[in-house]
Design an enzyme around this catalytic site. Structure first.
Site, short mmCIF file in Angstrom:
data_model
loop_
_atom_site.label_atom_id
_atom_site.label_comp_id
_atom_site.label_asym_id
_atom_site.label_seq_id
_atom_site.Cartn_x
_atom_site.Cartn_y
_atom_site.Cartn_z
N ASP A 319 0.81 -1.22 0.00
CA ASP A 319 0.00 0.00 0.00
C ASP A 319 0.84 1.27 0.00
O ASP A 319 0.31 2.38 -0.08
CB ASP A 319 -0.93 0.02 1.22
CG ASP A 319 -2.05 -1.01 1.09
OD1 ASP A 319 -2.33 -1.46 -0.04
OD2 ASP A 319 -2.64 -1.38 2.13
N ARG A 391 -4.60 7.10 -1.43
CA ARG A 391 -3.15 7.06 -1.23
C ARG A 391 -2.39 7.84 -2.32
O ARG A 391 -1.33 8.41 -2.05
CB ARG A 391 -2.66 5.61 -1.15
CG ARG A 391 -3.34 4.84 0.01
CD ARG A 391 -2.55 3.64 0.45
NE ARG A 391 -3.38 2.74 1.24
CZ ARG A 391 -3.66 2.90 2.53
NH1 ARG A 391 -3.16 3.93 3.20
NH2 ARG A 391 -4.42 2.04 3.17
C1 S3P Z 1 -5.47 -5.49 3.17
C2 S3P Z 1 -4.75 -6.26 2.28
C3 S3P Z 1 -4.10 -5.72 1.08
C4 S3P Z 1 -4.00 -4.19 1.13
C5 S3P Z 1 -5.27 -3.56 1.59
C6 S3P Z 1 -5.63 -4.05 2.99
C7 S3P Z 1 -6.09 -6.15 4.34
O1 S3P Z 1 -4.85 -6.09 -0.06
O2 S3P Z 1 -3.64 -3.68 -0.12
O3 S3P Z 1 -5.16 -2.16 1.61
O4 S3P Z 1 -6.52 -5.43 5.27
O5 S3P Z 1 -6.15 -7.38 4.35
P1 S3P Z 1 -4.59 -7.47 -0.83
O6 S3P Z 1 -5.03 -8.59 0.02
O7 S3P Z 1 -5.44 -7.37 -2.08
O8 S3P Z 1 -3.12 -7.49 -1.15
#
Ligand code: S3P
Length: 434
Positions: A319, A391
């Site tokens: 992120d 972001r």
């Molecule tokens: C998150 C997992 C990530 C991240 C998102 C939050 C979470 O996504 O990018 O902002 O809280 O499990 P992905 O599982 O698609 O990588």
């Protein structure tokens, strides 16, 4: 929201100073809501993030009969037990929040009622086949649209079966969806991942008293466990702190300390990447808070150099690339990011959004399907379209610290999905933002 109220105008220059904290961790806050909801008894969540995304999860759970009460940053959750959720009156709208939609898909796959999950224009474009496939393999009656996007519709469960599932991509959301469905499945559910992704679900399940076995890259739960209400302390969100860390790293003479930030090793890629680039970042007083590692992060301006970003750090900083690519624009030489195709399916296509925004500020980039190379240089002022991605908006706001002219950033309203109060806090720290 008028266009003017949706635009950040950030004057060039300045530096960041002071000691402060940022709002609670978004990932942990979502999980506290969901696990608290299906626990027995009343849970207390301290430091809870009150933002648009977590509100989407809260409203969805309220629509299924869960009661909450909030005072300051403390939230009470009246758990209804594993089988106590009730059918909602209509579709659940999760707004901009992929975490809400994907984790709730898993939580709701095993319920005795039908439910439909939708969201805003951005969420309606995001891939859901990745959660639908393993949940269907567990015998859930679940579907998304033909192109793999929401709405996700779930029918009353005929009974879920445990599964052994190897994640094709490192995704904490998919891993969490399968583990949550596993609470409702017969027998054991195991997920293994190709590379470590954030493990907040695993840690929090353990806190709610669910036996969870973890070994190597694998986590297993058994169906039918009872969750017991507990107290959760939510650390400040490292993903929100990251904008200030980058701002301090690039803003001449900057020096800040951000207190009580979550530094779970499945999240700290941003610290490692910034250090590789030559940033001066120190973690003070490392400690554990409610099962999660926490520290106070000091960041100072450093002389940044371009780097090859180690691919194994990509899922650990997934992120933070909008902010990191702004740091790369301010670094000497080239920074190359590869193995980051996931960035194309976030709240926006972040590779395209960052390339376009940096180009508008006079920075050269080379775009690839799974990454981007940024050639460090002088940032001009200019206009940037954040594409409604929180972001991207916050990353370009920080870029103004090193720009030669004012930066105007359009479509910033969604900053409230993760970081309410960002502009006010940034202004207090020294950013010339309005
Ligand atoms: C998150 C997992 C990530 C991240 C998102 C939050 C979470 O996504 O990018 O902002 O809280 O499990 P992905 O599982 O698609 O990588």
């Amino acid at each position: 929201v008028s266009r003017a109220h949706d635009t950040y105008v950030v004057a060039a220059g300045g530096s960041l100073h002071g000691r402060f904290t940022v709002p609670g961790d978004k990932s942990i806050s979502h999980r506290a809501l969901m696990l608290g909801a299906i626990a027995e008894g009343r849970s207390v969540v301290r430091g809870f993030l009150e933002s648009e995304d977590t509100l989407a999860t809260r409203r969805a759970l309220e629509a299924m009969g869960v009661a909450f009460e909030s005072r300051d940053a403390t939230l009470g959750v009246h758990g209804v037990g594993l089988h106590g959720l009730r059918p909602p009156a209509g579709p659940l709208d999760l707004g901009n929040s992929g975490t809400s939609l994907r984790l709730l898909s898993g939580l709701l796959a095993g319920q005795g009622f039908a439910v439909t999950l939708t969201g805003d224009a951005s969420l309606m474009r995001r891939p859901m086949g990745r959660v639908v496939a393993p949940l269907a393999a567990m015998n859930a009656r679940i579907a998304c649209s033909a192109d793999g996007t929401p709405p996700v519709s779930i029918d009353a469960s005929p009974g879920l079966r445990g599964i052994r599932y190897a994640l094709p991509v490192a995704s904490a959301q998919v891993k969490s969806a399968v583990l949550l469905a596993g609470l409702y499945a017969d027998g054991e559910t195991c997920v293994s991942e190709p590379a470590p992704s954030r493990d907040h679900t695993e840690r929090m399940l353990a806190r709610f008293g669910v036996p969870i076995e973890r070994e190597g890259g694998r986590a297993c739960v058994r169906g039918g466990a009872t969750l017991t209400a507990t107290e959760v302390d939510v650390p400040a969100d490292l993903s929100s702190a990251a904008f200030f860390m980058v701002g301090a790293a690039i803003g001449a003479g900057s020096r800040i300390t951000i207190d009580n930030v979550g530094v779970n090793p499945t999240r700290t890629g941003v610290v490692e990447i910034l250090r590789l680039m030559g940033a001066d970042i120190v973690l003070h007083h490392p400690r554990t808070l409610g099962g999660e590692p926490v520290a106070d992060i000091e960041a100072r301006c450093g002389d940044l150099r371009g780097v090859e970003i180690p691919p194994e750090l990509v899922p650990l900083a997934i992120d933070e690339f909008p902010a990191l690519l702004v740091a790369a624009a301010c670094a000497r030489g080239r920074t190359r990011l590869t193995g980051a195709g996931e960035l194309r399916v976030k709240e926006s296509d972040r590779i395209a959004a960052m390339a376009e925004g940096l180009h508008g500020l006079g920075i050269e980039t080379e775009v690839a399907p799974d990454g981007i190379t940024v050639i460090g240089g002088a940032l001009r002022g200019g206009e940037v379209d954040s594409r409604g991605d929180h972001r991207v908006a916050m990353a370009f706001a920080m870029a103004a610290l090193r720009a030669e002219g004012e930066i105007r950033i359009a479509r910033c309203r969604n900053v409230a999905t993760s970081f309410p109060g960002f502009a006010a806090l940034a202004r207090r720290a020294g950013l010339r933002i309005r």
